[in-house]
Design a protein around this motif. Structure first.
Motif, short mmCIF file in Angstrom:
data_model
loop_
_atom_site.label_atom_id
_atom_site.label_comp_id
_atom_site.label_asym_id
_atom_site.label_seq_id
_atom_site.Cartn_x
_atom_site.Cartn_y
_atom_site.Cartn_z
N VAL A 1 0.84 -1.20 0.00
CA VAL A 1 0.00 0.00 0.00
C VAL A 1 0.88 1.25 0.00
CG1 VAL A 1 -1.95 -1.06 1.22
CG2 VAL A 1 -0.15 0.09 2.53
N ASN A 2 0.31 2.32 -0.52
CA ASN A 2 0.86 3.65 -0.31
C ASN A 2 -0.22 4.44 0.40
OD1 ASN A 2 3.47 3.64 -1.42
ND2 ASN A 2 2.66 3.79 -3.50
N LEU A 3 0.19 5.17 1.42
CA LEU A 3 -0.74 5.96 2.22
C LEU A 3 -0.31 7.41 2.23
CD1 LEU A 3 -0.81 3.51 5.26
CD2 LEU A 3 -2.52 3.64 3.46
N ALA A 4 -1.30 8.29 2.33
CA ALA A 4 -1.01 9.71 2.47
C ALA A 4 -1.95 10.29 3.51
CB ALA A 4 -1.18 10.43 1.14
N GLN A 5 -1.41 11.16 4.34
CA GLN A 5 -2.19 11.90 5.33
C GLN A 5 -1.81 13.37 5.15
OE1 GLN A 5 -0.70 10.01 8.87
NE2 GLN A 5 -2.08 8.25 8.73
N LEU A 6 -2.64 14.10 4.41
CA LEU A 6 -2.28 15.44 3.96
C LEU A 6 -3.25 16.50 4.48
CD1 LEU A 6 -1.76 14.50 0.20
CD2 LEU A 6 0.02 14.62 1.95
N ARG A 7 -2.72 17.67 4.77
CA ARG A 7 -3.57 18.84 5.01
C ARG A 7 -3.63 19.63 3.72
NH1 ARG A 7 -0.78 19.43 9.98
NH2 ARG A 7 0.23 21.32 9.26
N VAL A 8 -4.83 19.90 3.23
CA VAL A 8 -4.99 20.58 1.95
C VAL A 8 -5.84 21.84 2.11
CG1 VAL A 8 -4.71 18.43 0.65
CG2 VAL A 8 -7.01 19.17 1.29
N ALA A 9 -6.02 22.55 1.01
CA ALA A 9 -6.75 23.82 1.04
C ALA A 9 -8.15 23.65 1.61
CB ALA A 9 -6.82 24.40 -0.38
N GLY A 10 -8.67 24.73 2.18
CA GLY A 10 -10.02 24.70 2.72
C GLY A 10 -10.11 24.10 4.10
N LYS A 11 -8.98 24.06 4.81
CA LYS A 11 -8.93 23.47 6.16
C LYS A 11 -9.46 22.05 6.15
CE LYS A 11 -9.21 27.81 8.73
NZ LYS A 11 -9.93 28.60 9.77
N ARG A 12 -8.87 21.23 5.25
CA ARG A 12 -9.31 19.85 5.11
C ARG A 12 -8.14 18.89 5.25
NH1 ARG A 12 -12.19 20.18 -0.63
NH2 ARG A 12 -10.21 21.23 -1.04
N ASN A 13 -8.42 17.73 5.80
CA ASN A 13 -7.47 16.62 5.82
C ASN A 13 -7.82 15.68 4.67
OD1 ASN A 13 -5.98 17.21 8.27
ND2 ASN A 13 -7.79 16.57 9.41
N LEU A 14 -6.81 15.22 3.97
CA LEU A 14 -7.01 14.27 2.87
C LEU A 14 -6.29 12.98 3.23
CD1 LEU A 14 -8.09 13.71 0.02
CD2 LEU A 14 -5.99 14.71 -0.90
N TRP A 15 -7.06 11.89 3.31
CA TRP A 15 -6.53 10.57 3.62
C TRP A 15 -6.58 9.72 2.35
CZ3 TRP A 15 -5.81 9.32 9.04
CH2 TRP A 15 -6.29 10.29 9.92
#
Length: 284
Positions: A85-99
């Motif tokens: 697997v590849n995983l990402a835990q990102l903070r992105v525009a609009g005060k959102r977390n992207l998993w």
């Protein structure tokens, strides 16, 4: 959604929340403020809903030892799960977390449903231990490009039920969207396995995107997405390295079953489980 709270009101809620936690003999003590704050934040500072979420969070973990043991990230079993697997835990525009969860296992030769569930708890626990920023929304992307009908034989009904309850009602995040990308034509057969465990509000959040489609861009800007998905926000393999750095930095805590309730008498536990299962978060 509850109205916005002042810092003074939030501090008072934190005091009340901790007093309640400490008054419950079966719940863990000495919890970090950041974890308690996440429950309040995820429930829009509704104290009663935060209590219900926390109760379920700790109780599910206590009742699911198989999902929270044998998860040392350096162990051969977990290394095998991490390699596909590849995983990402990102903070992105609009005060959102992207998993993002990306499966890289053609033919599902190495995929193990139990190990993948353990991996979910491992990585989200590491994030909860490490992350301090409280964002307004959480968005999940599941890349199922390598999923085949073979997954039906690997599926575990009991694990799926536990994961669904934990993800919908217990983990302290503000889940707003779930995107299943590179979805094969038979995705309805696979989705049909978990749909019975999902509330209507959850099923309404889920969007399927067929291979080579651009429908994902209706929901997320390319600048927020990794290069793997036509964006400019780094590569999944690099994001996976960052996730691993967080996991390894918290390895000492993650090898144990963190944050679990103590066992109660059977009748009392059964009654409270029924009451807690009715928690519903305000989505908007």
């Amino acid at each position: 959604m509850a109205e916005k709270k002042s810092q003074e009101e939030i501090e008072k809620l934190m005091v009340q929340f901790r007093e309640w936690i400490n008054s419950q003999p079966h719940l863990p003590k000495d919890l970090e403020d950041r974890l308690l704050m996440r429950f309040l934040h995820s429930c829009y500072y509704d104290l009663e809903k935060a209590k219900s979420a926390a109760e379920l969070f700790f109780s599910i973990r206590a009742a699911s030892p198989d999902l929270l043991k044998d998860r040392d990230p350096s162990s051969p079993q977990m290394q095998k799960a991490l390699k596909i697997v590849n995983l990402a835990q990102l903070r992105v525009a609009g005060k959102r977390n992207l998993w993002i969860w990306q499966l890289n296992d053609p033919g599902l030769e190495n995929f193990d449903y139990l190990q993948d569930a353990r991996l979910f708890f491992l990585t989200t626990d590491a994030w909860l231990l490490n992350e301090e920023v409280l964002e307004e929304e959480d968005i999940v992307i599941m890349d199922v490009k390598d999923v085949t009908l073979k997954i039906l034989a690997k599926f575990n009904l009991s694990i799926a039920r536990t994961l669904s309850k934990y993800q919908q009602d217990a983990i302290p995040i503000r889940l707003k969207q779930v995107h299943v990308i590179n979805a094969p034509s038979f995705i309805d057969k696979i989705f049909g396995l978990v749909k019975p465990f999902l509330k209507q509000g959850m099923t309404d959040m889920i969007h399927f995107h067929s291979p080579k489609s651009e429908t994902l861009y209706k929901y997320l800007n390319k600048e927020d997405l990794p290069e793997d998905y036509g964006g400019s926000n780094g590569k999944m393999e690099d994001h996976m390295k960052e996730v691993m750095e967080v996991i390894m930095s918290k390895r000492e805590f993650l090898t144990e079953n963190l944050w679990k309730a103590e066992k109660k008498s059977k009748n009392k536990a059964s009654k409270e489980a029924k009451e807690t299962s009715f928690r519903s978060l305000d989505i908007d």
